[in-house]
Scaffold this motif. Structure first.
Motif, PDB file in Angstrom:
ATOM      1  N   ILE A  22       0.839  -1.201   0.000  1.00  0.00           N
ATOM      2  CA  ILE A  22       0.000   0.000   0.000  1.00  0.00           C
ATOM      3  C   ILE A  22       0.873   1.251   0.000  1.00  0.00           C
ATOM      4  CG2 ILE A  22      -1.651   1.322   1.387  1.00  0.00           C
ATOM      5  CD1 ILE A  22      -2.777  -1.428   2.300  1.00  0.00           C
ATOM      6  N   ASP A  23       1.921   1.247   0.810  1.00  0.00           N
ATOM      7  CA  ASP A  23       2.834   2.382   0.870  1.00  0.00           C
ATOM      8  C   ASP A  23       3.485   2.624  -0.494  1.00  0.00           C
ATOM      9  OD1 ASP A  23       4.414   4.001   3.283  1.00  0.00           O
ATOM     10  OD2 ASP A  23       5.596   3.742   1.455  1.00  0.00           O
ATOM     11  N   GLY A  24       3.949   1.562  -1.125  1.00  0.00           N
ATOM     12  CA  GLY A  24       4.590   1.688  -2.436  1.00  0.00           C
ATOM     13  C   GLY A  24       3.639   2.202  -3.499  1.00  0.00           C
ATOM     14  N   LEU A  25       2.422   1.679  -3.499  1.00  0.00           N
ATOM     15  CA  LEU A  25       1.430   2.141  -4.479  1.00  0.00           C
ATOM     16  C   LEU A  25       1.076   3.613  -4.253  1.00  0.00           C
ATOM     17  CD1 LEU A  25      -0.906  -0.992  -4.607  1.00  0.00           C
ATOM     18  CD2 LEU A  25       0.684  -0.194  -6.384  1.00  0.00           C
ATOM     19  N   GLY A  26       0.961   3.995  -2.984  1.00  0.00           N
ATOM     20  CA  GLY A  26       0.683   5.398  -2.667  1.00  0.00           C
ATOM     21  C   GLY A  26       1.813   6.314  -3.101  1.00  0.00           C
ATOM     22  N   PHE A  67       8.375  -1.359  -2.085  1.00  0.00           N
ATOM     23  CA  PHE A  67       8.192  -2.533  -2.952  1.00  0.00           C
ATOM     24  C   PHE A  67       9.264  -3.585  -2.679  1.00  0.00           C
ATOM     25  CE2 PHE A  67       5.850   0.303  -6.134  1.00  0.00           C
ATOM     26  CZ  PHE A  67       4.609  -0.130  -5.703  1.00  0.00           C
ATOM     27  N   SER A  68      10.494  -3.144  -2.421  1.00  0.00           N
ATOM     28  CA  SER A  68      11.558  -4.097  -2.083  1.00  0.00           C
ATOM     29  C   SER A  68      11.226  -4.846  -0.800  1.00  0.00           C
ATOM     30  CB  SER A  68      12.894  -3.369  -1.917  1.00  0.00           C
ATOM     31  OG  SER A  68      13.284  -2.785  -3.130  1.00  0.00           O
ATOM     32  N   CYS A  69      10.737  -4.128   0.188  1.00  0.00           N
ATOM     33  CA  CYS A  69      10.340  -4.773   1.452  1.00  0.00           C
ATOM     34  C   CYS A  69       9.197  -5.749   1.216  1.00  0.00           C
ATOM     35  CB  CYS A  69       9.937  -3.725   2.484  1.00  0.00           C
ATOM     36  SG  CYS A  69      11.311  -2.735   3.090  1.00  0.00           S
ATOM     37  N   PRO A  83      12.010   2.627   9.261  1.00  0.00           N
ATOM     38  CA  PRO A  83      12.557   3.600   8.292  1.00  0.00           C
ATOM     39  C   PRO A  83      11.491   4.246   7.407  1.00  0.00           C
ATOM     40  CG  PRO A  83      13.918   1.637   8.332  1.00  0.00           C
ATOM     41  CD  PRO A  83      12.706   1.336   9.159  1.00  0.00           C
ATOM     42  N   ILE A  84      10.501   3.494   6.976  1.00  0.00           N
ATOM     43  CA  ILE A  84       9.489   4.089   6.097  1.00  0.00           C
ATOM     44  C   ILE A  84       8.540   4.980   6.894  1.00  0.00           C
ATOM     45  CG2 ILE A  84       7.722   2.250   6.070  1.00  0.00           C
ATOM     46  CD1 ILE A  84       9.009   4.270   3.049  1.00  0.00           C
ATOM     47  N   LEU A 119      -2.568  14.457   4.833  1.00  0.00           N
ATOM     48  CA  LEU A 119      -3.548  13.691   5.614  1.00  0.00           C
ATOM     49  C   LEU A 119      -3.527  12.208   5.251  1.00  0.00           C
ATOM     50  CD1 LEU A 119      -6.588  16.144   5.688  1.00  0.00           C
ATOM     51  CD2 LEU A 119      -5.146  15.445   7.617  1.00  0.00           C
ATOM     52  N   MET A 120      -3.434  11.907   3.972  1.00  0.00           N
ATOM     53  CA  MET A 120      -3.405  10.506   3.531  1.00  0.00           C
ATOM     54  C   MET A 120      -2.137   9.805   4.027  1.00  0.00           C
ATOM     55  SD  MET A 120      -6.226   9.995   1.935  1.00  0.00           S
ATOM     56  CE  MET A 120      -5.943   8.476   1.095  1.00  0.00           C
ATOM     57  N   ILE A 121      -1.015  10.465   3.914  1.00  0.00           N
ATOM     58  CA  ILE A 121       0.239   9.867   4.371  1.00  0.00           C
ATOM     59  C   ILE A 121       0.201   9.699   5.894  1.00  0.00           C
ATOM     60  CG2 ILE A 121       2.747  10.191   4.551  1.00  0.00           C
ATOM     61  CD1 ILE A 121       2.576  11.645   1.819  1.00  0.00           C
ATOM     62  N   SER A 122      -0.363  10.667   6.587  1.00  0.00           N
ATOM     63  CA  SER A 122      -0.492  10.558   8.049  1.00  0.00           C
ATOM     64  C   SER A 122      -1.362   9.367   8.432  1.00  0.00           C
ATOM     65  CB  SER A 122      -1.068  11.842   8.634  1.00  0.00           C
ATOM     66  OG  SER A 122      -0.197  12.930   8.399  1.00  0.00           O
ATOM     67  N   ALA A 123      -2.439   9.124   7.681  1.00  0.00           N
ATOM     68  CA  ALA A 123      -3.284   7.953   7.940  1.00  0.00           C
ATOM     69  C   ALA A 123      -2.491   6.669   7.709  1.00  0.00           C
ATOM     70  CB  ALA A 123      -4.523   7.990   7.051  1.00  0.00           C
ATOM     71  N   LEU A 124      -1.682   6.655   6.670  1.00  0.00           N
ATOM     72  CA  LEU A 124      -0.846   5.487   6.397  1.00  0.00           C
ATOM     73  C   LEU A 124       0.187   5.285   7.513  1.00  0.00           C
ATOM     74  CD1 LEU A 124       0.005   3.187   4.542  1.00  0.00           C
ATOM     75  CD2 LEU A 124       1.445   4.814   3.318  1.00  0.00           C
ATOM     76  N   VAL A 125       0.772   6.361   7.999  1.00  0.00           N
ATOM     77  CA  VAL A 125       1.726   6.260   9.106  1.00  0.00           C
ATOM     78  C   VAL A 125       1.031   5.690  10.343  1.00  0.00           C
ATOM     79  CG1 VAL A 125       3.106   7.622  10.736  1.00  0.00           C
ATOM     80  CG2 VAL A 125       3.333   8.024   8.277  1.00  0.00           C
TER      81      VAL A 125
END
Length: 137
Positions: A22-26, A67-69, A83-84, A119-125
């Motif tokens: 999800i992080d990589g796609l975002g 994506f590597s992870c 790290p991410i 806001l979207m990145i904060s939700a992902l965090v």
């Protein structure tokens, strides 16, 4: 919290590799929007092109890491998540800094885009932190 959201959080924290996907796609979506939409419609967006390029290259680097992870890690993602999380939070801080620094050049579309992105990145965090907490137990 809504039961539906709780269920999604539970599913994601039980499959930590999915969080990297999800992080990589975002991050890919962010890079795409910055490089194609915001740069090509500069009459509607005031963020300088070199700043957009910097942010999009950063997003691509984050996507490569995520994506590597996702592909190469086993399910022990505790060391890989931190790290991410730090990178995503740093990206939000730098983005907000750019918005403040260039505020006199920005349009309402710029401000809306970057605030929604933050806001979207904060939700992902938040999801990543929950996943990290579950993985430590």
């Amino acid at each position: 919290m809504n039961e539906y959201i709780k269920r999604i959080l539970n599913i994601l924290t039980l499959k930590p590799k999915t969080v990297f996907l999800i992080d990589g796609l975002g991050a890919i979506l962010t890079a795409f929007l910055l490089m194609t939409v915001l740069r090509n419609f500069s009459e509607y967006f005031g963020m300088p092109r070199d700043t957009l390029t910097t942010l999009s290259i950063t997003a691509l680097i984050f996507a490569l890491y995520s994506f590597s992870c996702f592909v190469f890690s086993n399910n022990t993602t505790q060391k890989l998540l931190l790290p991410i999380i730090i990178a995503n939070l740093s990206y939000c801080v730098f983005t907000l800094g750019f918005v403040i620094y260039f505020h006199n050049r920005l349009t309402i579309l710029d401000i809306a885009y970057f605030l929604v992105e933050i806001l979207m990145i904060s939700a992902l965090v938040y999801i990543e932190l929950k996943t990290l907490k579950v993985s430590r137990q």
